[in-house]
Design a protein around this motif. Structure first.
Motif, short mmCIF file in Angstrom:
data_model
loop_
_atom_site.label_atom_id
_atom_site.label_comp_id
_atom_site.label_asym_id
_atom_site.label_seq_id
_atom_site.Cartn_x
_atom_site.Cartn_y
_atom_site.Cartn_z
N VAL A 4 9.47 18.44 31.83
CA VAL A 4 8.88 18.50 30.49
C VAL A 4 9.32 17.30 29.67
N LYS A 5 10.61 16.94 29.77
CA LYS A 5 11.11 15.77 29.04
C LYS A 5 10.43 14.49 29.52
N HIS A 6 10.23 14.38 30.84
CA HIS A 6 9.54 13.21 31.38
C HIS A 6 8.10 13.16 30.89
N PHE A 7 7.45 14.33 30.87
CA PHE A 7 6.08 14.39 30.40
C PHE A 7 5.99 13.99 28.93
N GLU A 8 6.90 14.47 28.11
CA GLU A 8 6.91 14.12 26.69
C GLU A 8 7.15 12.63 26.50
N THR A 9 8.03 12.06 27.30
CA THR A 9 8.29 10.62 27.21
C THR A 9 7.04 9.83 27.58
N ILE A 10 6.37 10.26 28.64
CA ILE A 10 5.13 9.58 29.05
C ILE A 10 4.06 9.75 27.98
N ALA A 11 3.96 10.93 27.39
CA ALA A 11 2.96 11.17 26.35
C ALA A 11 3.20 10.28 25.13
N ILE A 12 4.45 10.15 24.73
CA ILE A 12 4.78 9.28 23.59
C ILE A 12 4.45 7.83 23.92
N GLY A 13 4.79 7.41 25.14
CA GLY A 13 4.47 6.04 25.56
C GLY A 13 2.98 5.78 25.56
N LEU A 14 2.19 6.76 26.02
CA LEU A 14 0.74 6.60 26.02
C LEU A 14 0.18 6.55 24.60
N LYS A 15 0.73 7.35 23.69
CA LYS A 15 0.27 7.30 22.30
C LYS A 15 0.53 5.94 21.68
N ILE A 16 1.70 5.40 21.95
CA ILE A 16 2.03 4.07 21.42
C ILE A 16 1.12 3.02 22.02
N LEU A 17 0.91 3.09 23.34
CA LEU A 17 0.04 2.12 24.02
C LEU A 17 -1.38 2.20 23.49
N LEU A 18 -1.91 3.41 23.37
CA LEU A 18 -3.27 3.56 22.89
C LEU A 18 -3.41 3.15 21.42
N GLY A 19 -2.38 3.41 20.63
CA GLY A 19 -2.40 2.94 19.24
C GLY A 19 -2.43 1.43 19.16
N PHE A 20 -1.63 0.78 20.02
CA PHE A 20 -1.61 -0.68 20.04
C PHE A 20 -2.96 -1.23 20.50
N ILE A 21 -3.53 -0.62 21.55
CA ILE A 21 -4.83 -1.07 22.04
C ILE A 21 -5.90 -0.88 20.97
N GLY A 22 -5.86 0.25 20.26
CA GLY A 22 -6.83 0.48 19.19
C GLY A 22 -6.71 -0.53 18.07
N THR A 23 -5.48 -0.84 17.68
CA THR A 23 -5.25 -1.83 16.63
C THR A 23 -5.73 -3.20 17.06
N LEU A 24 -5.43 -3.56 18.30
CA LEU A 24 -5.86 -4.85 18.83
C LEU A 24 -7.38 -4.93 18.88
N THR A 25 -8.01 -3.85 19.30
CA THR A 25 -9.47 -3.82 19.37
C THR A 25 -10.08 -3.97 17.99
N LEU A 26 -9.51 -3.28 17.00
CA LEU A 26 -10.03 -3.41 15.64
C LEU A 26 -9.86 -4.83 15.12
N GLY A 27 -8.72 -5.44 15.44
CA GLY A 27 -8.51 -6.82 15.01
C GLY A 27 -9.52 -7.77 15.62
#
Length: 110
Positions: A4-27
């Motif tokens: 569960v801890k590994h899954f949460e870590t991966i989920a947080i990493g994916l949220k950060i990655l997708l947020g960065f990709i979204g910001t980059l795309t908007l830019g």
């Protein structure tokens, strides 16, 4: 429990990655929109002439176009995001419902 801890870590990493990709795309979209707006300069020649007469430099006009493009981009994104969030809160847009409507035996070919 460790999984569960590994899954949460991966989920947080994916949220950060997708947020960065979204910001980059908007830019990138904002820069593209800015270029389209720069093409329309011929229609705004009088406005640019007045700004130059008042002492505006080339970079001031450039940043004005950039600000207009980013404003349009972010306002469109925020309205689309809020619409999607409202749909998701109503339960009409979920991954489970999308997958449940797939025929049995169908697979994703990514």
């Amino acid at each position: 429990m460790e999984q569960v801890k590994h899954f949460e870590t991966i989920a947080i990493g994916l949220k950060i990655l997708l947020g960065f990709i979204g910001t980059l795309t908007l830019g990138i979209g904002g820069v593209g929109l800015m270029n389209i707006m720069l093409v329309s300069v011929t229609q705004r020649t009088r406005e640019i002439g007045i700004e130059k007469a008042l002492g505006a430099r080339r970079r001031h006009i450039f940043f004005q176009f950039l600000a207009e493009a980013l404003t349009i981009t972010f306002s469109a994104d925020s309205s689309a995001s809020s619409s999607l969030c409202r749909l998701a809160q109503r339960g009409r847009l979920t991954l489970y419902s999308a997958m449940a409507s797939m025929p049995k035996g169908a697979t994703f070919d990514w």
